[in-house]
Design a protein around this motif. Structure first.
Motif, PDB file in Angstrom:
ATOM      1  N   PRO A 295      -3.403  -5.039  -3.058  1.00 58.08           N
ATOM      2  CA  PRO A 295      -2.814  -6.250  -3.625  1.00 58.08           C
ATOM      3  C   PRO A 295      -3.029  -7.443  -2.692  1.00 58.08           C
ATOM      4  O   PRO A 295      -3.082  -7.276  -1.461  1.00 58.08           O
ATOM      5  CB  PRO A 295      -1.316  -5.907  -3.725  1.00 58.08           C
ATOM      6  CG  PRO A 295      -1.247  -4.428  -3.652  1.00 58.08           C
ATOM      7  CD  PRO A 295      -2.407  -3.984  -2.817  1.00 58.08           C
ATOM      8  N   ILE A 296      -3.152  -8.608  -3.259  1.00 63.51           N
ATOM      9  CA  ILE A 296      -3.353  -9.805  -2.438  1.00 63.51           C
ATOM     10  C   ILE A 296      -2.206  -9.984  -1.456  1.00 63.51           C
ATOM     11  O   ILE A 296      -2.393 -10.422  -0.319  1.00 63.51           O
ATOM     12  CB  ILE A 296      -3.490 -11.049  -3.347  1.00 63.51           C
ATOM     13  CG1 ILE A 296      -4.756 -10.922  -4.211  1.00 63.51           C
ATOM     14  CG2 ILE A 296      -3.544 -12.325  -2.523  1.00 63.51           C
ATOM     15  CD1 ILE A 296      -4.936 -12.034  -5.208  1.00 63.51           C
ATOM     16  N   ASP A 297      -1.012  -9.609  -1.895  1.00 68.47           N
ATOM     17  CA  ASP A 297       0.172  -9.791  -1.063  1.00 68.47           C
ATOM     18  C   ASP A 297       0.566  -8.512  -0.322  1.00 68.47           C
ATOM     19  O   ASP A 297       1.742  -8.294  -0.023  1.00 68.47           O
ATOM     20  CB  ASP A 297       1.340 -10.267  -1.925  1.00 68.47           C
ATOM     21  CG  ASP A 297       1.644  -9.309  -3.080  1.00 68.47           C
ATOM     22  OD1 ASP A 297       0.769  -8.483  -3.402  1.00 68.47           O
ATOM     23  OD2 ASP A 297       2.740  -9.395  -3.648  1.00 68.47           O
ATOM     24  N   TYR A 298      -0.418  -7.663  -0.001  1.00 66.95           N
ATOM     25  CA  TYR A 298      -0.073  -6.360   0.582  1.00 66.95           C
ATOM     26  C   TYR A 298       0.654  -6.499   1.914  1.00 66.95           C
ATOM     27  O   TYR A 298       1.489  -5.667   2.262  1.00 66.95           O
ATOM     28  CB  TYR A 298      -1.316  -5.494   0.719  1.00 66.95           C
ATOM     29  CG  TYR A 298      -2.246  -5.844   1.857  1.00 66.95           C
ATOM     30  CD1 TYR A 298      -2.102  -5.245   3.104  1.00 66.95           C
ATOM     31  CD2 TYR A 298      -3.291  -6.746   1.684  1.00 66.95           C
ATOM     32  CE1 TYR A 298      -2.951  -5.546   4.143  1.00 66.95           C
ATOM     33  CE2 TYR A 298      -4.148  -7.051   2.719  1.00 66.95           C
ATOM     34  CZ  TYR A 298      -3.970  -6.452   3.948  1.00 66.95           C
ATOM     35  OH  TYR A 298      -4.820  -6.761   4.980  1.00 66.95           O
ATOM     36  N   LYS A 299       0.351  -7.560   2.677  1.00 65.40           N
ATOM     37  CA  LYS A 299       1.039  -7.747   3.965  1.00 65.40           C
ATOM     38  C   LYS A 299       2.520  -8.059   3.746  1.00 65.40           C
ATOM     39  O   LYS A 299       3.384  -7.571   4.484  1.00 65.40           O
ATOM     40  CB  LYS A 299       0.370  -8.855   4.762  1.00 65.40           C
ATOM     41  CG  LYS A 299      -1.040  -8.504   5.233  1.00 65.40           C
ATOM     42  CD  LYS A 299      -1.651  -9.623   6.050  1.00 65.40           C
ATOM     43  CE  LYS A 299      -3.064  -9.257   6.511  1.00 65.40           C
ATOM     44  NZ  LYS A 299      -3.693 -10.350   7.274  1.00 65.40           N
ATOM     45  N   ASP A 333      15.309  -1.705   1.235  1.00 64.85           N
ATOM     46  CA  ASP A 333      16.369  -0.776   1.609  1.00 64.85           C
ATOM     47  C   ASP A 333      16.366   0.455   0.709  1.00 64.85           C
ATOM     48  O   ASP A 333      17.419   0.945   0.283  1.00 64.85           O
ATOM     49  CB  ASP A 333      17.736  -1.472   1.567  1.00 64.85           C
ATOM     50  CG  ASP A 333      18.812  -0.669   2.279  1.00 64.85           C
ATOM     51  OD1 ASP A 333      18.462   0.104   3.193  1.00 64.85           O
ATOM     52  OD2 ASP A 333      19.989  -0.792   1.913  1.00 64.85           O
ATOM     53  N   SER A 334      15.178   0.930   0.392  1.00 62.15           N
ATOM     54  CA  SER A 334      14.970   2.159  -0.391  1.00 62.15           C
ATOM     55  C   SER A 334      15.466   2.062  -1.827  1.00 62.15           C
ATOM     56  O   SER A 334      15.735   3.080  -2.465  1.00 62.15           O
ATOM     57  CB  SER A 334      15.652   3.351   0.293  1.00 62.15           C
ATOM     58  OG  SER A 334      15.115   3.564   1.569  1.00 62.15           O
ATOM     59  N   LYS A 335      15.539   0.857  -2.366  1.00 63.59           N
ATOM     60  CA  LYS A 335      15.985   0.693  -3.748  1.00 63.59           C
ATOM     61  C   LYS A 335      14.835   0.464  -4.722  1.00 63.59           C
ATOM     62  O   LYS A 335      15.040   0.470  -5.939  1.00 63.59           O
ATOM     63  CB  LYS A 335      16.978  -0.468  -3.845  1.00 63.59           C
ATOM     64  CG  LYS A 335      18.283  -0.210  -3.083  1.00 63.59           C
ATOM     65  CD  LYS A 335      19.205  -1.402  -3.177  1.00 63.59           C
ATOM     66  CE  LYS A 335      20.504  -1.139  -2.396  1.00 63.59           C
ATOM     67  NZ  LYS A 335      21.411  -2.312  -2.417  1.00 63.59           N
ATOM     68  N   VAL A 336      13.638   0.265  -4.179  1.00 62.68           N
ATOM     69  CA  VAL A 336      12.468   0.023  -5.018  1.00 62.68           C
ATOM     70  C   VAL A 336      11.316   0.883  -4.507  1.00 62.68           C
ATOM     71  O   VAL A 336      11.068   0.943  -3.294  1.00 62.68           O
ATOM     72  CB  VAL A 336      12.056  -1.461  -5.005  1.00 62.68           C
ATOM     73  CG1 VAL A 336      10.752  -1.663  -5.779  1.00 62.68           C
ATOM     74  CG2 VAL A 336      13.154  -2.327  -5.587  1.00 62.68           C
ATOM     75  N   LEU A 337      10.637   1.566  -5.427  1.00 61.93           N
ATOM     76  CA  LEU A 337       9.439   2.329  -5.092  1.00 61.93           C
ATOM     77  C   LEU A 337       8.240   1.605  -5.685  1.00 61.93           C
ATOM     78  O   LEU A 337       8.113   1.479  -6.903  1.00 61.93           O
ATOM     79  CB  LEU A 337       9.529   3.743  -5.650  1.00 61.93           C
ATOM     80  CG  LEU A 337       8.323   4.638  -5.358  1.00 61.93           C
ATOM     81  CD1 LEU A 337       8.277   5.007  -3.888  1.00 61.93           C
ATOM     82  CD2 LEU A 337       8.347   5.899  -6.220  1.00 61.93           C
ATOM     83  N   PHE A 338       7.371   1.117  -4.813  1.00 57.16           N
ATOM     84  CA  PHE A 338       6.159   0.413  -5.250  1.00 57.16           C
ATOM     85  C   PHE A 338       4.973   1.357  -5.129  1.00 57.16           C
ATOM     86  O   PHE A 338       4.840   2.099  -4.159  1.00 57.16           O
ATOM     87  CB  PHE A 338       5.919  -0.816  -4.380  1.00 57.16           C
ATOM     88  CG  PHE A 338       4.605  -1.491  -4.630  1.00 57.16           C
ATOM     89  CD1 PHE A 338       4.454  -2.356  -5.697  1.00 57.16           C
ATOM     90  CD2 PHE A 338       3.507  -1.239  -3.811  1.00 57.16           C
ATOM     91  CE1 PHE A 338       3.233  -2.973  -5.940  1.00 57.16           C
ATOM     92  CE2 PHE A 338       2.283  -1.845  -4.043  1.00 57.16           C
ATOM     93  CZ  PHE A 338       2.152  -2.714  -5.109  1.00 57.16           C
ATOM     94  N   SER A 339       4.084   1.325  -6.136  1.00 58.30           N
ATOM     95  CA  SER A 339       2.884   2.161  -6.073  1.00 58.30           C
ATOM     96  C   SER A 339       1.738   1.485  -6.808  1.00 58.30           C
ATOM     97  O   SER A 339       1.939   0.579  -7.626  1.00 58.30           O
ATOM     98  CB  SER A 339       3.146   3.547  -6.678  1.00 58.30           C
ATOM     99  OG  SER A 339       3.429   3.443  -8.067  1.00 58.30           O
ATOM    100  N   LEU A 340       0.523   1.938  -6.488  1.00 60.40           N
ATOM    101  CA  LEU A 340      -0.681   1.459  -7.159  1.00 60.40           C
ATOM    102  C   LEU A 340      -1.255   2.573  -8.012  1.00 60.40           C
ATOM    103  O   LEU A 340      -1.290   3.739  -7.584  1.00 60.40           O
ATOM    104  CB  LEU A 340      -1.727   1.017  -6.138  1.00 60.40           C
ATOM    105  CG  LEU A 340      -1.460  -0.260  -5.343  1.00 60.40           C
ATOM    106  CD1 LEU A 340      -2.592  -0.495  -4.348  1.00 60.40           C
ATOM    107  CD2 LEU A 340      -1.317  -1.460  -6.266  1.00 60.40           C
ATOM    108  N   GLY A 341      -1.747   2.219  -9.204  1.00 63.79           N
ATOM    109  CA  GLY A 341      -2.425   3.176 -10.064  1.00 63.79           C
ATOM    110  C   GLY A 341      -3.876   3.325  -9.667  1.00 63.79           C
ATOM    111  O   GLY A 341      -4.374   2.684  -8.739  1.00 63.79           O
ATOM    112  N   SER A 342      -4.612   4.166 -10.374  1.00 63.68           N
ATOM    113  CA  SER A 342      -5.998   4.490 -10.030  1.00 63.68           C
ATOM    114  C   SER A 342      -6.925   3.288 -10.139  1.00 63.68           C
ATOM    115  O   SER A 342      -7.984   3.253  -9.506  1.00 63.68           O
ATOM    116  CB  SER A 342      -6.510   5.616 -10.928  1.00 63.68           C
ATOM    117  OG  SER A 342      -6.447   5.235 -12.303  1.00 63.68           O
ATOM    118  N   LYS A 343      -6.548   2.295 -10.927  1.00 63.85           N
ATOM    119  CA  LYS A 343      -7.372   1.100 -11.085  1.00 63.85           C
ATOM    120  C   LYS A 343      -6.731  -0.126 -10.447  1.00 63.85           C
ATOM    121  O   LYS A 343      -7.068  -1.260 -10.780  1.00 63.85           O
ATOM    122  CB  LYS A 343      -7.642   0.843 -12.573  1.00 63.85           C
ATOM    123  CG  LYS A 343      -8.466   1.947 -13.219  1.00 63.85           C
ATOM    124  CD  LYS A 343      -8.800   1.617 -14.662  1.00 63.85           C
ATOM    125  CE  LYS A 343      -9.661   2.718 -15.272  1.00 63.85           C
ATOM    126  NZ  LYS A 343     -10.001   2.433 -16.693  1.00 63.85           N
ATOM    127  N   GLY A 344      -5.800   0.112  -9.542  1.00 63.33           N
ATOM    128  CA  GLY A 344      -5.182  -0.986  -8.814  1.00 63.33           C
ATOM    129  C   GLY A 344      -4.001  -1.614  -9.518  1.00 63.33           C
ATOM    130  O   GLY A 344      -3.440  -2.600  -9.026  1.00 63.33           O
TER     131      GLY A 344
END
Length: 522
Positions: A295-299, A333-344
């Motif tokens: 993601p552009i905002d990965y940092k 604080d462990s309240k959100v799980l972020f992930s990327l799919g196979s196509k970003g």
């Protein structure tokens, strides 16, 4: 070596009796011919009647030692980056060695090929360095090493996939590990020669300059001079100059320069060269392959990482970060799980800790080993949930199709044999009462139930829903674990989901009508 002996007659037939039309190269010791040999590769999965393209070297009878040296070395030392000896013949004063055919020829012919990108060049360098590491590493059973003695770009052959293999072992020597320093110096001469090859690959030109007798103008001394002046970029092959990441070039140039050290003892070992070249490739891959997938905002996302997320401190590459995102990472604080799919595509799962309960007396928080969150919500009566979800997403992809999923499981019933079961989740959106009838088992033991699908128009999206109850038909009054709500991107979405919501003020009647309309059309 007996199983490598070939019939001279077969070799003559394969090369059309060493026809001048089949000859493609001549050396000091041999002439090389291209040929078609039946069943040359016993391990190949080919038709029984198929021929294999090979290269046959017909040796000058005066160079008996060089012939047997090459046969001895190649018959006993197998490596993916050393040319394979198919066989040999020693009949009627004819000495012939037969090798696998490398379709792209020798490296010196490809240095100026613009199709040979920087990453491919790095991989070629790693292949050659790996072969040298194998040769110089020594045979532990007999305590001997092989000094090639003729490392140059012409001795590096390339196949269709640009994989490199070292050839031309007629000048090689087999050295005992306990022999004197002179032989160690010979090994270091291989390293110097390889350093020149490295600069040839970087500069896209041969080391020698035609018609120039001034050795200072040959590539080795010239590259050292430019390196020491900090102007090496001026020598980089023009067709790859814009591709090269500065960090990759610096790592590459540093190790190539060390190979040319006048002090033999300060030249690196082949094993060290392999390490540094792989690092240069890793830096280039990070830029070309992995960074575009992030993601552009990965940092910014990383800065929101929860203390409960296990991030390896040694994780330095963009590939490491990408793999971390595809597995899922806890934020806020462990309240959100972020992930990327196979196509970003960006997915977001929000913990039940972000929900509110209108029924405050019938719940508690528990740690469940199978959950991605530290705590899940346990409701004692699944027929009376009264769970208010009012959230704003922060990490979704704009203009992407999503489905909204509740992730849960009942505490008492064992997993059903059926993949889908009837649970009839009743919920409210605005003033409208809605139903999702079927839940699906996941492999990890949790169940998912889809509320609806939508087209996300922007990254930050308000969402509000009230979960009221599960049907008592299947669930009875069993307790239920609620893990959270997931916004999961849909690949290859059809037109029936091309609508969206921007806030809690969405017209739910229109949404339901649209769902029914498209459902009827399908």
């Amino acid at each position: 070596m007996e199983n490598l002996q070939l019939s001279l007659k077969d070799i003559e037939i394969a090369t059309n009796h060493f026809s001048p039309k089949n000859r493609f190269e001549s050396g000091i010791y041999w002439d090389a011919y291209k040929g078609e040999l039946p069943h040359a590769d016993a391990d190949a999965d080919v038709d029984a009647d198929a021929n294999t393209t090979v290269v046959a070297k017909r040796w000058d009878s005066k160079f008996d030692d060089q012939f047997w040296r090459e046969v001895d070395i190649l018959s006993k030392r197998k490596h993916k980056n050393i040319i394979s000896l198919v066989g040999y013949s020693n009949e009627v004063n004819e000495k012939v060695t037969v090798y696998e055919h490398m379709s792209k020829g020798s490296l010196d012919e490809c240095l100026e090929d613009s199709n040979l990108k920087w990453m491919k060049r790095l991989r070629i360098c790693i292949d050659v360095a790996s072969a040298l590491e194998f040769l110089h590493g020594g045979d532990v059973t007999v305590k001997k090493v092989v000094v090639h003695g003729n490392i140059k770009s012409h001795s590096v052959l390339l196949n269709d996939d640009w994989n490199a293999k070292i050839s031309n072992f007629e000048l090689s020597s087999i050295v005992s590990l306990n022999q004197d320093m002179e032989h160690i110096n010979d090994e270091k001469s291989d390293i110097y020669s390889f350093g020149v090859v490295l600069f040839e690959i970087m500069c896209g030109r041969l080391a020698g300059v035609d018609g120039c007798e001034n050795k200072s103008q040959s590539l080795g001394p010239l590259a050292k001079q430019y390196y020491e002046q900090g102007n090496l970029i001026e020598l980089v092959f023009e067709d790859i100059k814009k591709q090269v990441v500065p960090e990759s070039l610096t790592t590459f140039a540093d190790i190539a320069y060390k190979c040319l050290n006048e002090d033999i003892n300060k030249r690196p070992k082949a094993s060290e060269i392999v390490i540094q070249l792989k690092k240069a490739l890793e830096l280039q891959e990070d830029y070309e392959i992995w960074e575009p997938k992030l993601p552009i905002d990965y940092k910014d996302i990383i800065q929101s990482v929860s203390k409960h997320s296990k991030i390896d401190n040694s994780m330095e590459t963009k590939e490491d970060i990408y793999n971390m995102f595809t597995k899922g990472i806890l934020l806020q604080d462990s309240k959100v799980l972020f992930s990327l799919g196979s196509k970003g595509e960006r997915n977001e799962m929000i913990s039940a800790r972000m929900f509110s309960r209108k029924n405050h007396t019938s719940h508690k928080w528990l740690s469940v080993p199978e959950s991605r969150f530290p705590k899940v919500l346990k409701m004692h009566d699944s027929s009376n949930l009264k769970i208010q979800i009012k959230i704003r997403t922060q990490y979704l992809s704009p203009c992407a199709n999503y489905k909204i999923i509740i992730i849960f499981k009942f505490c008492s019933p064992t997993k059903s044999q059926a993949k889908r079961i009837y649970v009839n989740l009743k919920y409210k959106m605005g003033n409208e009462t809605m139903h999702s009838y079927f839940a699906t088992w996941r492999e990890d033991g949790w169940m998912t139930i889809e509320l609806f699908q939508f087209l996300n128009r922007k990254r930050d999206t308000d969402f509000e829903v009230l979960l009221e109850s599960f049907s008592q038909c299947y669930c009875g009054r069993h307790s239920v674990y609620i893990e959270g709500i997931q916004f999961q991107a849909i690949e290859n979405a059809s037109l029936k989901i091309l609508f969206g919501f921007d806030s809690v003020l969405i017209n739910y009647k229109f949404l339901i009508w649209t769902c029914n309309l498209y459902a009827g059309e399908t």
